[in-house]
Write an enzyme that holds these catalytic residues in place. Structure first.
Site, PDB file in Angstrom:
ATOM      1  CG  HIS A  16     -17.537  11.381   4.099  1.00 57.05           C
ATOM      2  ND1 HIS A  16     -17.397  12.749   4.223  1.00 57.05           N
ATOM      3  CD2 HIS A  16     -16.478  10.984   3.350  1.00 57.05           C
ATOM      4  CE1 HIS A  16     -16.312  13.146   3.591  1.00 57.05           C
ATOM      5  NE2 HIS A  16     -15.745  12.095   3.052  1.00 57.05           N
ATOM      6  CE  LYS A  20     -19.947   4.052   3.622  1.00 55.70           C
ATOM      7  NZ  LYS A  20     -19.412   4.917   2.622  1.00 55.70           N
ATOM      8  CB  THR A  42     -16.086   5.144  -3.367  1.00 55.81           C
ATOM      9  OG1 THR A  42     -17.075   5.758  -2.547  1.00 55.81           O
ATOM     10  CG2 THR A  42     -15.472   6.172  -4.295  1.00 55.81           C
ATOM     11  N   GLY A  43     -16.167   1.955  -3.007  1.00 58.11           N
ATOM     12  CA  GLY A  43     -16.174   0.875  -2.044  1.00 58.11           C
ATOM     13  C   GLY A  43     -17.487   0.400  -1.466  1.00 58.11           C
ATOM     14  CB  THR A  44     -18.592   0.410   2.088  1.00 59.22           C
ATOM     15  OG1 THR A  44     -17.321  -0.059   2.518  1.00 59.22           O
ATOM     16  CG2 THR A  44     -19.668  -0.247   2.924  1.00 59.22           C
ATOM     17  CB  THR A  45     -20.875   4.135  -1.128  1.00 54.65           C
ATOM     18  OG1 THR A  45     -20.348   4.783   0.032  1.00 54.65           O
ATOM     19  CG2 THR A  45     -22.098   4.866  -1.618  1.00 54.65           C
ATOM     20  CB  SER A  62     -12.593   1.910   0.318  1.00 52.20           C
ATOM     21  OG  SER A  62     -12.897   2.750   1.390  1.00 52.20           O
ATOM     22  N   GLY A  63     -13.059   4.978  -0.772  1.00 50.27           N
ATOM     23  CA  GLY A  63     -12.551   6.348  -0.903  1.00 50.27           C
ATOM     24  C   GLY A  63     -11.156   6.549  -0.343  1.00 50.27           C
ATOM     25  CG  ASP A  68     -12.283   9.878  -2.088  1.00 54.62           C
ATOM     26  OD1 ASP A  68     -13.432   9.492  -2.374  1.00 54.62           O
ATOM     27  OD2 ASP A  68     -11.923  10.102  -0.916  1.00 54.62           O
ATOM     28  CG  ASP A  88     -20.314  13.798   8.614  1.00 53.41           C
ATOM     29  OD1 ASP A  88     -20.743  14.919   8.949  1.00 53.41           O
ATOM     30  OD2 ASP A  88     -20.301  12.823   9.373  1.00 53.41           O
ATOM     31  CG  HIS A  95     -10.660  10.184   2.760  1.00 49.87           C
ATOM     32  ND1 HIS A  95     -11.280   9.674   3.864  1.00 49.87           N
ATOM     33  CD2 HIS A  95     -11.627  10.319   1.815  1.00 49.87           C
ATOM     34  CE1 HIS A  95     -12.569   9.512   3.606  1.00 49.87           C
ATOM     35  NE2 HIS A  95     -12.798   9.899   2.375  1.00 49.87           N
ATOM     36  CG  ASP A  98      -7.734  11.582  -0.709  1.00 47.98           C
ATOM     37  OD1 ASP A  98      -6.670  12.074  -1.121  1.00 47.98           O
ATOM     38  OD2 ASP A  98      -7.785  10.548  -0.029  1.00 47.98           O
ATOM     39  NE  ARG A 104      -7.104  21.007  -6.704  1.00 49.81           N
ATOM     40  CZ  ARG A 104      -6.664  20.324  -7.766  1.00 49.81           C
ATOM     41  NH1 ARG A 104      -6.806  20.816  -8.979  1.00 49.81           N
ATOM     42  NH2 ARG A 104      -6.097  19.147  -7.628  1.00 49.81           N
TER      43      ARG A 104
END
Length: 155
Positions: A16, A20, A42-45, A62-63, A68, A88, A95, A98, A104
């Site tokens: 999150h 990051k 994911t995305g920016t990460t 991106s998540g 996700d 976080d 989301h 997600d 789960r």
């Protein structure tokens, strides 16, 4: 029933926004341990990690925009071995469903998950990180074969 995780793991790295920097620090500290594995993010990460680590990272969406769900699909299709998700707990995420779905699915498919640096450190210190591991899978065949309610076609 078992699913074999190979010696080279397929690892998803997710964080999150407020986590990051923590994930970046953890990956920089553990770069040598990450090198032999296939990394997804994911995305920016993914962009941040790829630039900082100078390692190839397969970037997903991106998540909140579907990343996700992409990771969830990889878990369900046995295309992922480990999830490192620095989420976080102090900030509501738009989301959140997600995030819960990822956790789960990880539990459903007996996938190792680290939600913080301490757990990731313990995970990467385990001999299974560089060896094959037979992850026992729950047999859901009874659930899949259950009798479904009849559909009323008169409506």
């Amino acid at each position: 029933m078992e699913r074999t995780l190979g010696a080279q793991k397929r690892i998803a790295l997710v964080a999150h926004d407020h986590k990051k920097e923590e994930l970046l620090h953890w990956t920089m500290t553990n770069k040598d341990k990450l090198v032999p594995h296939t990394l997804f993010a994911t995305g920016t990460t993914g962009t941040i990690l790829e630039q900082a680590l100078q390692l190839p990272i397969q970037k997903l969406l991106s998540g909140p925009l579907g990343g996700d769900q992409q990771i969830g699909a990889m878990i369900a299709e046995a295309k992922l071995d480990i999830l490192i998700f620095f989420w976080d707990p102090m900030e509501a995420q738009p989301h959140d469903p997600d995030v819960k779905a990822l956790l789960r699915l990880s539990a459903t498919y007996n996938l190792p998950v680290a939600c913080n640096a301490a757990t990731a450190d313990f995970m990467f210190a385990a001999p299974f990180m560089t060896e094959e591991y037979a992850a026992v899978q729950t047999d859901y065949s009874t659930y899949l074969k259950r009798k479904l309610p009849e559909v009323d076609n008169s409506l």
